[in-house]
Design a protein around this motif. Structure first.
Motif, PDB file in Angstrom:
ATOM      1  N   ALA A 117       0.842  -1.191   0.000  1.00 40.78           N
ATOM      2  CA  ALA A 117       0.000   0.000   0.000  1.00 40.78           C
ATOM      3  C   ALA A 117       0.881   1.246   0.000  1.00 40.78           C
ATOM      4  O   ALA A 117       1.926   1.285   0.646  1.00 40.78           O
ATOM      5  CB  ALA A 117      -0.915   0.004   1.222  1.00 40.78           C
ATOM      6  N   VAL A 118       0.440   2.260  -0.738  1.00 40.14           N
ATOM      7  CA  VAL A 118       1.097   3.564  -0.732  1.00 40.14           C
ATOM      8  C   VAL A 118       0.209   4.495   0.080  1.00 40.14           C
ATOM      9  O   VAL A 118      -0.917   4.807  -0.322  1.00 40.14           O
ATOM     10  CB  VAL A 118       1.298   4.116  -2.159  1.00 40.14           C
ATOM     11  N   ILE A 119       0.704   4.902   1.226  1.00 47.10           N
ATOM     12  CA  ILE A 119      -0.072   5.718   2.157  1.00 47.10           C
ATOM     13  C   ILE A 119       0.546   7.103   2.234  1.00 47.10           C
ATOM     14  O   ILE A 119       1.739   7.256   2.517  1.00 47.10           O
ATOM     15  CB  ILE A 119      -0.107   5.072   3.550  1.00 47.10           C
ATOM     16  N   LEU A 120      -0.271   8.112   1.974  1.00 50.37           N
ATOM     17  CA  LEU A 120       0.183   9.494   2.021  1.00 50.37           C
ATOM     18  C   LEU A 120      -0.297  10.159   3.302  1.00 50.37           C
ATOM     19  O   LEU A 120      -1.488  10.154   3.610  1.00 50.37           O
ATOM     20  CB  LEU A 120      -0.358  10.259   0.811  1.00 50.37           C
ATOM     21  N   MET A 121       0.646  10.719   4.050  1.00 47.91           N
ATOM     22  CA  MET A 121       0.320  11.575   5.179  1.00 47.91           C
ATOM     23  C   MET A 121       0.523  12.998   4.683  1.00 47.91           C
ATOM     24  O   MET A 121       1.668  13.445   4.496  1.00 47.91           O
ATOM     25  CB  MET A 121       1.251  11.277   6.361  1.00 47.91           C
ATOM     26  N   GLY A 122      -0.575  13.705   4.413  1.00 42.73           N
ATOM     27  CA  GLY A 122      -0.411  14.991   3.760  1.00 42.73           C
ATOM     28  C   GLY A 122      -1.399  16.046   4.194  1.00 42.73           C
ATOM     29  O   GLY A 122      -2.453  15.746   4.772  1.00 42.73           O
ATOM     30  N   HIS A 123      -1.042  17.276   3.906  1.00 44.20           N
ATOM     31  CA  HIS A 123      -1.882  18.436   4.208  1.00 44.20           C
ATOM     32  C   HIS A 123      -1.233  19.648   3.545  1.00 44.20           C
ATOM     33  O   HIS A 123      -0.008  19.685   3.368  1.00 44.20           O
ATOM     34  CB  HIS A 123      -1.974  18.656   5.715  1.00 44.20           C
ATOM     35  N   GLY A 139       3.704  17.735   1.793  1.00 41.88           N
ATOM     36  CA  GLY A 139       2.802  18.855   2.017  1.00 41.88           C
ATOM     37  C   GLY A 139       3.420  19.940   2.870  1.00 41.88           C
ATOM     38  O   GLY A 139       4.606  20.224   2.797  1.00 41.88           O
ATOM     39  N   GLY A 140       2.578  20.515   3.717  1.00 46.01           N
ATOM     40  CA  GLY A 140       2.962  21.710   4.441  1.00 46.01           C
ATOM     41  C   GLY A 140       2.627  22.937   3.618  1.00 46.01           C
ATOM     42  O   GLY A 140       2.602  24.066   4.109  1.00 46.01           O
ATOM     43  N   ARG A 141       2.341  22.681   2.336  1.00 38.86           N
ATOM     44  CA  ARG A 141       1.927  23.701   1.382  1.00 38.86           C
ATOM     45  C   ARG A 141       1.460  22.960   0.134  1.00 38.86           C
ATOM     46  O   ARG A 141       1.638  21.741   0.016  1.00 38.86           O
ATOM     47  CB  ARG A 141       3.083  24.652   1.032  1.00 38.86           C
ATOM     48  N   ASP A 142       0.865  23.686  -0.781  1.00 35.20           N
ATOM     49  CA  ASP A 142       0.457  23.093  -2.055  1.00 35.20           C
ATOM     50  C   ASP A 142       1.701  22.978  -2.928  1.00 35.20           C
ATOM     51  O   ASP A 142       2.130  23.947  -3.547  1.00 35.20           O
ATOM     52  CB  ASP A 142      -0.600  23.973  -2.722  1.00 35.20           C
ATOM     53  N   SER A 143       2.284  21.793  -2.966  1.00 45.68           N
ATOM     54  CA  SER A 143       3.550  21.578  -3.667  1.00 45.68           C
ATOM     55  C   SER A 143       3.380  20.530  -4.759  1.00 45.68           C
ATOM     56  O   SER A 143       2.409  19.765  -4.779  1.00 45.68           O
ATOM     57  CB  SER A 143       4.621  21.106  -2.679  1.00 45.68           C
ATOM     58  N   ASP A 195      -9.956  26.779   2.559  1.00 43.96           N
ATOM     59  CA  ASP A 195      -9.214  27.680   1.683  1.00 43.96           C
ATOM     60  C   ASP A 195      -8.244  26.963   0.756  1.00 43.96           C
ATOM     61  O   ASP A 195      -8.009  27.417  -0.375  1.00 43.96           O
ATOM     62  CB  ASP A 195      -8.433  28.696   2.520  1.00 43.96           C
ATOM     63  N   GLU A 196      -7.665  25.847   1.235  1.00 48.39           N
ATOM     64  CA  GLU A 196      -6.571  25.230   0.491  1.00 48.39           C
ATOM     65  C   GLU A 196      -6.773  23.745   0.197  1.00 48.39           C
ATOM     66  O   GLU A 196      -6.675  23.314  -0.956  1.00 48.39           O
ATOM     67  CB  GLU A 196      -5.257  25.410   1.274  1.00 48.39           C
ATOM     68  N   LEU A 197      -7.020  22.961   1.255  1.00 43.03           N
ATOM     69  CA  LEU A 197      -6.990  21.510   1.080  1.00 43.03           C
ATOM     70  C   LEU A 197      -8.175  20.981   0.287  1.00 43.03           C
ATOM     71  O   LEU A 197      -7.997  20.174  -0.636  1.00 43.03           O
ATOM     72  CB  LEU A 197      -6.913  20.812   2.431  1.00 43.03           C
TER      73      LEU A 197
END
Length: 218
Positions: free
Chosen positions: A2-8, A90-94, A123-125
């Motif tokens: 599985a490819v699991i993304l921890m993001g924001h 993440g940490g920003r829209d990258s 606003d972003e996510l």
């Protein structure tokens, strides 16, 4: 596998901490794990480097790909060699976050019960999730949110208010996970340790991280 993304798109929400805990937790369960650092701050990469320097076993393979094209290409190339791939992005829209969302099997979004963090959803996510889902077409990305750095009292007004706001966004599925802002968790992650490896042991921290692992893999 599985490819699991921890993001924001918001920084400071504990995604690197969560990624490190999940990666090491799976390694302790006997899995061969690849941790991908897609954040320019390199927090998770530095954590695993400290683990390696201290000679703590089991080891976790960690790589850093802050550029989206490279992250996507390399993860797709290496994924079959591992039981689990955990991406910290993440940490920003990258570009790294966007490409990770395109190839992930599931995305976890840690959300702190704070006004700025909740504002960042709308606003972003959420707009980014909608954009990625449209690009993925008939292969939608499951996106799950959980409270991170939450108040110790599960029924505190901040926790309840945050859950109400998150539940208002159908683009995310709100889980029952509630991880408190415990020093044991942040301290363990910074040093490349699972909370279960920390001494003295914090049973509540171990239980909360265990619940995160169970939600993902049981």
């Amino acid at each position: 596998m599985a490819v699991i993304l921890m993001g924001h798109t918001k920084g400071g929400v504990g995604k690197s901490t969560g990624a490190v805990q999940v990666a090491i937790g799976r390694a302790l369960q006997g899995k061969d794990v690849l941790l991908v650092n897609g954040d320019r701050q390199s927090s998770s990469f530095k954590s695993i480097a400290r683990r390696d320097e201290a000679g703590v076993l089991p080891s976790v393979t960690v790589v850093a790909y802050p550029e989206g094209d490279q992250l996507r290409t390399q993860v797709l190339r290496m994924a079959g060699k591992y039981d689990d791939v955990i991406i910290d992005a993440g940490g920003r829209d990258s570009t790294a976050l966007r490409h990770a969302m395109m190839i992930a099997d599931v995305m976890l979004v840690p959300i702190a019960p704070r006004d700025y963090d909740l504002d960042a959803l709308e606003d972003e996510l959420v707009p980014l999730i909608e954009e990625i889902q449209a690009a993925r077409g008939d292969n939608p990305l499951p996106v799950y949110a959980y409270l991170n750095m939450a108040d110790p009292n599960r029924l505190s007004s901040d926790n309840i208010a945050a859950r109400k706001v998150i539940a208002g966004f159908p683009q995310l599925t709100l889980t029952e996970l509630n991880i408190v802002g415990r020093k044991a968790i942040s301290g363990a992650s910074a040093n490349g340790l699972a909370v279960s490896e920390m001494r003295p042991r914090d049973p509540k921290a171990v239980s909360e991280v265990g619940a995160l692992l169970s939600a993902l893999f049981d």
